[in-house]
Design a protein around this motif. Structure first.
Motif, PDB file in Angstrom:
ATOM      1  N   PRO A   8      -8.927   2.448-118.637  1.00 27.32           N
ATOM      2  CA  PRO A   8     -10.035   1.544-118.974  1.00 27.32           C
ATOM      3  C   PRO A   8     -10.157   0.440-117.923  1.00 27.32           C
ATOM      4  O   PRO A   8      -9.213  -0.308-117.682  1.00 27.32           O
ATOM      5  CB  PRO A   8      -9.621   0.950-120.327  1.00 27.32           C
ATOM      6  CG  PRO A   8      -8.402   1.719-120.756  1.00 27.32           C
ATOM      7  CD  PRO A   8      -7.782   2.221-119.498  1.00 27.32           C
ATOM      8  N   VAL A   9     -11.326   0.371-117.310  1.00 27.49           N
ATOM      9  CA  VAL A   9     -11.542  -0.585-116.224  1.00 27.49           C
ATOM     10  C   VAL A   9     -12.563  -1.632-116.652  1.00 27.49           C
ATOM     11  O   VAL A   9     -13.620  -1.305-117.193  1.00 27.49           O
ATOM     12  CB  VAL A   9     -12.037   0.156-114.958  1.00 27.49           C
ATOM     13  CG1 VAL A   9     -12.404  -0.835-113.866  1.00 27.49           C
ATOM     14  CG2 VAL A   9     -10.970   1.125-114.464  1.00 27.49           C
ATOM     15  N   TYR A  10     -12.190  -2.896-116.436  1.00 26.65           N
ATOM     16  CA  TYR A  10     -13.143  -3.992-116.607  1.00 26.65           C
ATOM     17  C   TYR A  10     -13.155  -4.783-115.300  1.00 26.65           C
ATOM     18  O   TYR A  10     -12.153  -5.409-114.940  1.00 26.65           O
ATOM     19  CB  TYR A  10     -12.742  -4.903-117.771  1.00 26.65           C
ATOM     20  CG  TYR A  10     -13.697  -6.057-117.936  1.00 26.65           C
ATOM     21  CD1 TYR A  10     -14.980  -5.844-118.427  1.00 26.65           C
ATOM     22  CD2 TYR A  10     -13.342  -7.332-117.549  1.00 26.65           C
ATOM     23  CE1 TYR A  10     -15.877  -6.884-118.537  1.00 26.65           C
ATOM     24  CE2 TYR A  10     -14.227  -8.388-117.661  1.00 26.65           C
ATOM     25  CZ  TYR A  10     -15.495  -8.155-118.157  1.00 26.65           C
ATOM     26  OH  TYR A  10     -16.389  -9.188-118.253  1.00 26.65           O
ATOM     27  N   GLY A  11     -14.271  -4.744-114.580  1.00 27.49           N
ATOM     28  CA  GLY A  11     -14.313  -5.367-113.258  1.00 27.49           C
ATOM     29  C   GLY A  11     -13.305  -4.687-112.357  1.00 27.49           C
ATOM     30  O   GLY A  11     -13.352  -3.472-112.175  1.00 27.49           O
ATOM     31  N   ASP A  12     -12.377  -5.462-111.801  1.00 27.11           N
ATOM     32  CA  ASP A  12     -11.340  -4.833-110.978  1.00 27.11           C
ATOM     33  C   ASP A  12      -9.986  -4.800-111.707  1.00 27.11           C
ATOM     34  O   ASP A  12      -8.947  -4.608-111.105  1.00 27.11           O
ATOM     35  CB  ASP A  12     -11.194  -5.539-109.625  1.00 27.11           C
ATOM     36  CG  ASP A  12     -10.701  -6.974-109.768  1.00 27.11           C
ATOM     37  OD1 ASP A  12     -10.717  -7.495-110.910  1.00 27.11           O
ATOM     38  OD2 ASP A  12     -10.295  -7.560-108.759  1.00 27.11           O
ATOM     39  N   GLN A  13     -10.036  -4.970-113.035  1.00 24.15           N
ATOM     40  CA  GLN A  13      -8.806  -4.950-113.824  1.00 24.15           C
ATOM     41  C   GLN A  13      -8.685  -3.668-114.645  1.00 24.15           C
ATOM     42  O   GLN A  13      -9.691  -3.043-114.993  1.00 24.15           O
ATOM     43  CB  GLN A  13      -8.774  -6.151-114.776  1.00 24.15           C
ATOM     44  CG  GLN A  13      -8.714  -7.503-114.069  1.00 24.15           C
ATOM     45  CD  GLN A  13      -8.841  -8.641-115.067  1.00 24.15           C
ATOM     46  OE1 GLN A  13      -9.917  -8.883-115.631  1.00 24.15           O
ATOM     47  NE2 GLN A  13      -7.743  -9.340-115.288  1.00 24.15           N
ATOM     48  N   VAL A  14      -7.439  -3.322-114.968  1.00 25.70           N
ATOM     49  CA  VAL A  14      -7.163  -2.126-115.783  1.00 25.70           C
ATOM     50  C   VAL A  14      -6.449  -2.571-117.060  1.00 25.70           C
ATOM     51  O   VAL A  14      -5.571  -3.442-117.040  1.00 25.70           O
ATOM     52  CB  VAL A  14      -6.279  -1.127-115.005  1.00 25.70           C
ATOM     53  CG1 VAL A  14      -5.818   0.019-115.901  1.00 25.70           C
ATOM     54  CG2 VAL A  14      -7.038  -0.580-113.800  1.00 25.70           C
TER      55      VAL A  14
END
Ligand SMILES: [Zn+2]
Length: 184
Positions: free
Chosen positions: A45-51
Motif C-alpha cells: 500500500p503506497v501513499y505518496g512516497d510512503q509504504v
C-alpha cells in the motif's frame, strides 16, 4: 491430516494407483485427500512516497513488521484477497493495481503474491492481527525487524524499481523461489 473429512476413518499415507506421490488415502470410503500449496495474498500500500506496514500481533513473527497479507479465501480472486487483507490488518482502503511479486516458498508449502496498491488518503488502523500500522519512507523501513523473507525481498525490489522508474511503465512480475535457509 489424520482423519477422513468424509467419513472420519483414520487415513493411511500411500501412493495411489496411477499416482507418483504419497497421498492421504481413506481405505474406508476410498477417497484420496490431496494437499496443495496455499496462496498468501497481500499488497504494497503506497501513499505518496510512503509504504504502509503492519506490526504483527500474532505468531509466527509476533512483533515484526510485514506488508498486509494473508491466506486467500475460497471464492475470491487474488487481488480481492489482497484488498481484503489490507482492510482487515491495516484498516486501509486501497485501489489494487498490478501484481508485483510472486514468491514460491516450497518448504512452507506456500506461494506469496503481492499487488501494488495505492491509498487515496492516509487513513489506517490496526486490525485484530496487528499491534500497530504505520507509513514508512524508504529510509525508515525497519529492515532488521521484517517478519518474512518474501516481505523483505518484495520491498527491496519495490524501492529499487521505483528509483529506476520501472513502476510507472510496463514491467514484468518479479519472481523467485525462497530457500529454507533464508533468514531475515
Ligand atoms: Zn473416508
Amino acid at each position: 491430516m489424520k482423519f477422513c473429512p468424509n467419513c472420519a476413518a483414520i487415513l493411511t499415507i500411500k501412493i495411489p494407483a496411477d499416482d507418483s506421490r504419497e497421498r492421504h488415502v481413506c481405505e474406508a470410503c476410498g477417497s484420496i485427500h490431496y494437499q496443495n500449496p496455499r496462496n498468501v495474498v497481500g499488497s504494497i500500500p503506497v501513499y505518496g512516497d510512503q509504504v504502509l506496514l503492519c506490526r504483527r500481533a500474532i505468531e509466527p513473527r509476533h512483533g515484526y513488521w510485514t506488508l498486509p497479507a494473508g491466506f486467500m479465501e475460497l471464492g475470491e480472486s487474488t487481488s480481492h484477497g489482497a484488498a481484503r487483507e489490507t482492510l482487515e490488518e491495516a484498516g486501509a482502503v486501497v485501489r489494487v493495481g498490478p501484481l508485483y511479486s510472486l514468491l514460491n516458498v516450497p518448504h512452507a508449502e506456500q506461494v506469496h503474491m503481492f499487488y501494488l496498491a495505492t491509498m487515496a488518503y492516509p487513513e489506517f488502523s490496526a486490525g485484530e492481527e496487528s499491534l500497530e500500522v504505520a507509513l514508512f519512507h524508504e529510509h525508515e523501513i525497519p529492515w532488521g525487524e521484517l517478519a518474512f523473507p518474501t516481505v523483505k525481498q518484495t520491498l527491496e525490489w519495490f524501492f529499487a524499481d521505483r528509483a529506476a522508474g520501472v513502476l510507472s511503465g510496463e514491467f514484468h512480475v518479479r519472481s523467485r523461489d525462497v530457500l529454507p535457509s533464508e533468514r531475515i
